[in-house]
Design an enzyme around this catalytic site. Structure first.
Site, PDB file in Angstrom:
ATOM      1  N   LEU A 106       0.895  -1.053   0.030  1.00  0.00           N
ATOM      2  CA  LEU A 106      -0.080   0.054  -0.001  1.00  0.00           C
ATOM      3  C   LEU A 106       0.689   1.171   0.017  1.00  0.00           C
ATOM      4  O   LEU A 106       2.028   1.156   0.753  1.00  0.00           O
ATOM      5  CB  LEU A 106      -0.872   0.070   1.293  1.00  0.00           C
ATOM      6  CG  LEU A 106      -1.898  -1.101   1.246  1.00  0.00           C
ATOM      7  CD1 LEU A 106      -2.910  -0.943   2.589  1.00  0.00           C
ATOM      8  CD2 LEU A 106      -2.928  -0.953   0.125  1.00  0.00           C
ATOM      9  N   ASP A 107       0.529   2.173  -0.667  1.00  0.00           N
ATOM     10  CA  ASP A 107       1.353   3.498  -0.767  1.00  0.00           C
ATOM     11  C   ASP A 107       1.581   4.227   0.765  1.00  0.00           C
ATOM     12  O   ASP A 107       0.710   3.818   1.554  1.00  0.00           O
ATOM     13  CB  ASP A 107       0.689   4.520  -1.667  1.00  0.00           C
ATOM     14  CG  ASP A 107       0.518   4.055  -3.274  1.00  0.00           C
ATOM     15  OD1 ASP A 107       1.317   3.214  -3.554  1.00  0.00           O
ATOM     16  OD2 ASP A 107      -0.232   4.442  -3.780  1.00  0.00           O
ATOM     17  N   ILE A 108       2.454   4.985   0.959  1.00  0.00           N
ATOM     18  CA  ILE A 108       2.816   5.514   2.067  1.00  0.00           C
ATOM     19  C   ILE A 108       1.556   6.156   2.668  1.00  0.00           C
ATOM     20  O   ILE A 108       1.353   6.197   3.849  1.00  0.00           O
ATOM     21  CB  ILE A 108       4.052   6.277   2.298  1.00  0.00           C
ATOM     22  CG1 ILE A 108       4.739   6.715   3.585  1.00  0.00           C
ATOM     23  CG2 ILE A 108       3.761   7.555   1.144  1.00  0.00           C
ATOM     24  CD1 ILE A 108       5.922   7.337   3.454  1.00  0.00           C
TER      25      ILE A 108
END
Length: 252
Positions: A106-108
């Site tokens: 998952l993106d930051i």
């Protein structure tokens, strides 16, 4: 087929000390195997069938472990990073010996459901592009999301690099200047959800994964918290590969 390992390796992997320290524990009679005091730290033991006790405490051995993490924003989906905190650093101390890694990423700035495991075979199955494992996201969108957008998603969206995504299910919860939606996809391209909306001239303001492979995020988990998958959840995850977008939009 028996899965035998050196006793000192098994015990060391559970954080009870170095092999040298475990050798000393064996010498002092603190480790038992199947009720018998171990005399050699190098003996081979099948941890799946033998009972290992360390100073009276039974070792709860598992070859693989599967955790559900509610990933918070600001943490990256990696095992090591020099600049940012990683999801591995959120794991409880008692499971660190399993050498866990995230199943996908998952993106930051994206939060929500992330599976952590040490089972490479399962991770490969879930992440394989050929398996079409469904991921569902909840998002807040800057812009009015319409039925026309819903139709576009159902046909696949052409991204900025020319790639056309597979059909996706867009469910509009609330439409307005800030729209509230749920989106189901069966791919995991880089920044895919954000890029799909950008292709339609809209910006994702908040993104949270709420489902993966039929596993729903446990809403009782606060951001940064995790728990083991139940046997039922693990079965659902194993069976999810190949099902794709079977679930229909609630409005259809």
């Amino acid at each position: 087929m028996r899965n035998t390992q050196r006793l000192d390796k098994i015990v060391s992997n559970f954080g009870y000390g170095t092999r040298k320290e475990i050798k000393a524990m064996v010498k002092n009679g603190l480790i038992k195997v199947d009720g018998q005091v171990a005399r050699d730290s190098g003996i081979h033991v099948d941890p799946n069938s033998s009972v290992i006790e360390i100073n009276g405490e039974v070792l709860n051995y598992k070859e693989f472990i599967y955790l559900m993490l509610n990933k918070p924003q600001g943490v990256i989906s990696a095992t090591f990073d020099q600049r940012h905190k990683t999801v591995v650093e959120l794991m409880p101390e008692e499971v660190l010996h399993y050498d866990l890694f995230p199943v996908g990423r998952l993106d930051i700035d994206t939060e929500g459901l992330l599976i952590m495991t040490n089972d490479g075979e399962l991770a490969h199955e879930v992440l394989s592009p050929k398996k079409h494992v469904k991921k569902k996201y909840y998002a807040l969108i800057d812009g009015n999301v319409t039925e026309s957008d819903k139709d576009e998603f159902s046909k696949g969206i052409t991204l900025d690099d020319g790639y056309k995504t597979m059909p996706a299910l867009l469910h509009i919860i609330r439409s307005g200047s800030i729209s509230e939606i749920e989106l189901s996809i069966v791919e995991g391209k880089f920044h895919q959800v954000k890029r799909m909306f950008e292709a339609l001239g809209k910006e994702v303001k908040f993104l949270k994964r709420i489902e993966m492979g039929g596993i729903l995020l446990d809403e009782s988990l606060k951001p940064g918290e995790c728990r083991e998958l139940t046997d039922e959840e693990l079965t659902v995850l194993r069976n999810s590969a190949g099902k794709g977008l079977e679930e229909k939009d609630k409005d259809e």
